[in-house]
Design a protein around this motif. Structure first.
Motif, PDB file in Angstrom:
ATOM      1  N   SER A   1     -60.100  61.049 -46.000  1.00 36.32           N
ATOM      2  CA  SER A   1     -59.885  59.614 -46.207  1.00 36.32           C
ATOM      3  C   SER A   1     -58.405  59.307 -46.422  1.00 36.32           C
ATOM      4  CB  SER A   1     -60.669  59.141 -47.430  1.00 36.32           C
ATOM      5  OG  SER A   1     -60.338  57.809 -47.746  1.00 36.32           O
ATOM      6  N   LYS A   2     -57.947  58.234 -45.808  1.00 31.63           N
ATOM      7  CA  LYS A   2     -56.570  57.795 -46.027  1.00 31.63           C
ATOM      8  C   LYS A   2     -56.384  57.202 -47.424  1.00 31.63           C
ATOM      9  CE  LYS A   2     -55.216  59.114 -42.024  1.00 31.63           C
ATOM     10  NZ  LYS A   2     -54.850  58.190 -40.969  1.00 31.63           N
ATOM     11  N   LYS A   3     -57.488  57.056 -48.167  1.00 31.74           N
ATOM     12  CA  LYS A   3     -57.409  56.598 -49.555  1.00 31.74           C
ATOM     13  C   LYS A   3     -57.307  57.770 -50.530  1.00 31.74           C
ATOM     14  CE  LYS A   3     -60.046  52.404 -48.568  1.00 31.74           C
ATOM     15  NZ  LYS A   3     -61.301  51.643 -48.832  1.00 31.74           N
ATOM     16  N   ALA A   4     -57.327  58.997 -50.018  1.00 27.20           N
ATOM     17  CA  ALA A   4     -57.204  60.175 -50.872  1.00 27.20           C
ATOM     18  C   ALA A   4     -55.774  60.307 -51.379  1.00 27.20           C
ATOM     19  CB  ALA A   4     -57.611  61.428 -50.095  1.00 27.20           C
ATOM     20  N   PHE A   5     -55.626  60.956 -52.507  1.00 32.59           N
ATOM     21  CA  PHE A   5     -54.328  60.992 -53.176  1.00 32.59           C
ATOM     22  C   PHE A   5     -53.193  61.576 -52.329  1.00 32.59           C
ATOM     23  CE2 PHE A   5     -55.946  65.187 -54.546  1.00 32.59           C
ATOM     24  CZ  PHE A   5     -54.823  65.987 -54.422  1.00 32.59           C
ATOM     25  N   PRO A   6     -53.423  62.563 -51.441  1.00 30.96           N
ATOM     26  CA  PRO A   6     -52.269  63.058 -50.664  1.00 30.96           C
ATOM     27  C   PRO A   6     -51.617  61.974 -49.811  1.00 30.96           C
ATOM     28  CG  PRO A   6     -54.087  64.613 -50.546  1.00 30.96           C
ATOM     29  CD  PRO A   6     -54.632  63.363 -51.175  1.00 30.96           C
ATOM     30  N   TYR A   7     -52.430  61.083 -49.234  1.00 31.68           N
ATOM     31  CA  TYR A   7     -51.873  60.027 -48.385  1.00 31.68           C
ATOM     32  C   TYR A   7     -51.140  58.973 -49.204  1.00 31.68           C
ATOM     33  CZ  TYR A   7     -54.434  62.096 -44.538  1.00 31.68           C
ATOM     34  OH  TYR A   7     -54.894  62.972 -43.588  1.00 31.68           O
ATOM     35  N   ILE A   8     -51.628  58.719 -50.411  1.00 30.79           N
ATOM     36  CA  ILE A   8     -50.937  57.757 -51.282  1.00 30.79           C
ATOM     37  C   ILE A   8     -49.571  58.315 -51.675  1.00 30.79           C
ATOM     38  CG2 ILE A   8     -51.069  56.401 -53.396  1.00 30.79           C
ATOM     39  CD1 ILE A   8     -54.111  56.706 -53.304  1.00 30.79           C
ATOM     40  N   ILE A   9     -49.533  59.589 -52.064  1.00 26.01           N
ATOM     41  CA  ILE A   9     -48.249  60.230 -52.359  1.00 26.01           C
ATOM     42  C   ILE A   9     -47.356  60.203 -51.126  1.00 26.01           C
ATOM     43  CG2 ILE A   9     -47.114  62.411 -52.946  1.00 26.01           C
ATOM     44  CD1 ILE A   9     -49.598  63.134 -54.600  1.00 26.01           C
ATOM     45  N   GLY A  10     -47.953  60.494 -49.974  1.00 24.27           N
ATOM     46  CA  GLY A  10     -47.184  60.519 -48.736  1.00 24.27           C
ATOM     47  C   GLY A  10     -46.513  59.198 -48.436  1.00 24.27           C
ATOM     48  N   GLU A  11     -47.216  58.095 -48.658  1.00 24.61           N
ATOM     49  CA  GLU A  11     -46.606  56.794 -48.407  1.00 24.61           C
ATOM     50  C   GLU A  11     -45.479  56.523 -49.396  1.00 24.61           C
ATOM     51  OE1 GLU A  11     -47.716  52.094 -48.605  1.00 24.61           O
ATOM     52  OE2 GLU A  11     -49.110  53.428 -47.572  1.00 24.61           O
ATOM     53  N   GLU A  12     -45.705  56.847 -50.658  1.00 25.42           N
ATOM     54  CA  GLU A  12     -44.683  56.575 -51.675  1.00 25.42           C
ATOM     55  C   GLU A  12     -43.409  57.380 -51.454  1.00 25.42           C
ATOM     56  OE1 GLU A  12     -44.672  54.268 -54.156  1.00 25.42           O
ATOM     57  OE2 GLU A  12     -46.468  53.556 -53.131  1.00 25.42           O
ATOM     58  N   LEU A  13     -43.556  58.617 -50.966  1.00 22.46           N
ATOM     59  CA  LEU A  13     -42.399  59.487 -50.797  1.00 22.46           C
ATOM     60  C   LEU A  13     -41.964  59.615 -49.339  1.00 22.46           C
ATOM     61  CD1 LEU A  13     -43.304  62.357 -53.312  1.00 22.46           C
ATOM     62  CD2 LEU A  13     -41.742  60.433 -53.638  1.00 22.46           C
ATOM     63  N   ASN A  14     -42.581  58.821 -48.461  1.00 24.61           N
ATOM     64  CA  ASN A  14     -42.248  58.833 -47.037  1.00 24.61           C
ATOM     65  C   ASN A  14     -42.392  60.235 -46.449  1.00 24.61           C
ATOM     66  OD1 ASN A  14     -41.483  57.675 -44.572  1.00 24.61           O
ATOM     67  ND2 ASN A  14     -39.325  58.165 -44.914  1.00 24.61           N
ATOM     68  N   LEU A  15     -43.576  60.811 -46.678  1.00 22.56           N
ATOM     69  CA  LEU A  15     -43.860  62.160 -46.217  1.00 22.56           C
ATOM     70  C   LEU A  15     -44.890  62.144 -45.095  1.00 22.56           C
ATOM     71  CD1 LEU A  15     -44.310  63.852 -49.708  1.00 22.56           C
ATOM     72  CD2 LEU A  15     -42.265  63.945 -48.273  1.00 22.56           C
ATOM     73  N   ARG A  16     -44.788  63.103 -44.218  1.00 21.32           N
ATOM     74  CA  ARG A  16     -45.824  63.367 -43.230  1.00 21.32           C
ATOM     75  C   ARG A  16     -46.891  64.219 -43.890  1.00 21.32           C
ATOM     76  NH1 ARG A  16     -45.773  67.591 -39.906  1.00 21.32           N
ATOM     77  NH2 ARG A  16     -43.615  68.017 -40.463  1.00 21.32           N
ATOM     78  N   VAL A  17     -48.151  63.800 -43.829  1.00 20.28           N
ATOM     79  CA  VAL A  17     -49.216  64.413 -44.629  1.00 20.28           C
ATOM     80  C   VAL A  17     -50.178  65.222 -43.773  1.00 20.28           C
ATOM     81  CG1 VAL A  17     -51.159  63.970 -46.191  1.00 20.28           C
ATOM     82  CG2 VAL A  17     -49.071  62.567 -46.344  1.00 20.28           C
ATOM     83  N   SER A  18     -50.472  66.441 -44.219  1.00 19.37           N
ATOM     84  CA  SER A  18     -51.562  67.247 -43.673  1.00 19.37           C
ATOM     85  C   SER A  18     -52.563  67.472 -44.805  1.00 19.37           C
ATOM     86  CB  SER A  18     -51.059  68.599 -43.159  1.00 19.37           C
ATOM     87  OG  SER A  18     -50.260  68.443 -42.010  1.00 19.37           O
ATOM     88  N   ASP A  19     -53.688  66.777 -44.737  1.00 22.56           N
ATOM     89  CA  ASP A  19     -54.728  66.921 -45.757  1.00 22.56           C
ATOM     90  C   ASP A  19     -55.679  68.022 -45.307  1.00 22.56           C
ATOM     91  OD1 ASP A  19     -56.883  66.717 -47.498  1.00 22.56           O
ATOM     92  OD2 ASP A  19     -56.771  64.539 -47.624  1.00 22.56           O
ATOM     93  N   LEU A  20     -55.561  69.190 -45.939  1.00 21.72           N
ATOM     94  CA  LEU A  20     -56.371  70.348 -45.579  1.00 21.72           C
ATOM     95  C   LEU A  20     -57.493  70.591 -46.576  1.00 21.72           C
ATOM     96  CD1 LEU A  20     -53.619  72.855 -44.361  1.00 21.72           C
ATOM     97  CD2 LEU A  20     -54.766  71.007 -43.125  1.00 21.72           C
ATOM     98  N   GLY A  21     -57.857  69.562 -47.334  1.00 19.29           N
ATOM     99  CA  GLY A  21     -58.985  69.694 -48.235  1.00 19.29           C
ATOM    100  C   GLY A  21     -60.281  69.897 -47.462  1.00 19.29           C
ATOM    101  N   VAL A  22     -61.137  70.779 -47.963  1.00 17.77           N
ATOM    102  CA  VAL A  22     -62.418  71.061 -47.318  1.00 17.77           C
ATOM    103  C   VAL A  22     -63.530  70.870 -48.344  1.00 17.77           C
ATOM    104  CG1 VAL A  22     -63.833  72.735 -46.076  1.00 17.77           C
ATOM    105  CG2 VAL A  22     -61.332  72.728 -45.764  1.00 17.77           C
TER     106      VAL A  22
END
Length: 244
Positions: free
Chosen positions: A56-77
């Motif tokens: 989900s784009k609502k998961a915390f890695p994507y929120i951090i990614g937007e705040e820090l202008n990061l490219r995100v790879s969410d590898l949660g399983v």
């Protein structure tokens, strides 16, 4: 101070992470640093969308990614334990390549191990020790692949306050286990590894941060996880390396 935006409902616009070859990483980077998120269904953002066929784009890695202008790879399983994540880091070339090219890493794992152990209403030291050993091995394996900054999440209480027995037992167990997670991180003597305190961040507010009849975070819960991860990445020079 964490930006106000990270504590409110966000419209997250982040590039979906993918497992790429070395040349593809260079092409996709476009000058952005990358965040690789390792974990289970919490990292994945389970039950936050219409289905669970992708993170989900609502998961915390994507929120951090937007705040820090990061490219995100969410590898949660979803469903993974420390054993499975460790095995992937040791044996899965795509996981290894993703970690090698990361600038920042989050690790949120162990909740499923504890839930399995708690199935009989009790968790023993013999059940906890392998979880902590696996977590240490996970961090060391990640460090062997990258010099990226690493943020390790401890474990929040997933049981609602109204679920009195399990909530009280959850607090009792986690108040013993989470300091041991902190001790594992401290034992590494690595200034680029810190702890994000999910337990204190959720506190007694499961009604807000944990989905009803579920153990997974709400959108607000994911924002809390993002907030403490954000602080851990931003205030990396602070000596007391546990962020709430």
């Amino acid at each position: 101070m964490v930006k106000k935006k990270i504590m409110t409902t966000l419209s997250v616009v982040a590039l979906a992470g993918s497992l790429l070859s070395t040349s593809a990483f260079a092409a996709e980077n476009n000058g952005k640093e990358s965040l690789v998120a390792l974990g289970d269904s919490i990292t994945y953002g389970y039950n936050l969308g219409k289905n669970n066929d992708h993170p989900s784009k609502k998961a915390f890695p994507y929120i951090i990614g937007e705040e820090l202008n990061l490219r995100v790879s969410d590898l949660g399983v979803p469903g993974w334990t420390t054993i499975q994540l460790l095995a992937a880091l040791q044996n899965n070339e795509m996981f290894q390549e993703s970690v090698k090219h990361a600038d920042k890493i989050t690790i949120d794992i162990g909740s499923n191990d504890l839930l399995q152990a708690f199935a009989d209403g009790n968790v023993t030291n013999q059940e906890v020790a392998p979880i902590l050993n696996n977590l240490k091995s996970i961090i060391l394996k990640v460090r062997s692949l990258t010099d990226a900054q690493i943020v390790v999440y401890n474990i929040y209480n997933p049981f609602q306050v109204t679920d009195t027995y399990r909530h009280v037992m959850g607090n009792f167990l986690l108040q013993a286990i989470n300091p041991q997670i902190q001790a594992v991180v401290a034992s590494l003597h690595d200034s680029e590894v810190s702890v994000a305190d999910a337990y204190d961040a959720f506190g007694q507010n499961q009604a807000i941060y944990v989905r009803a009849n579920d153990i997974h975070p709400t959108v607000e819960g994911q924002e809390q996880l993002a907030a403490i991860g954000y602080k851990a990445f931003i205030f990396e020079s602070i000596k007391n390396r546990i962020f709430k």
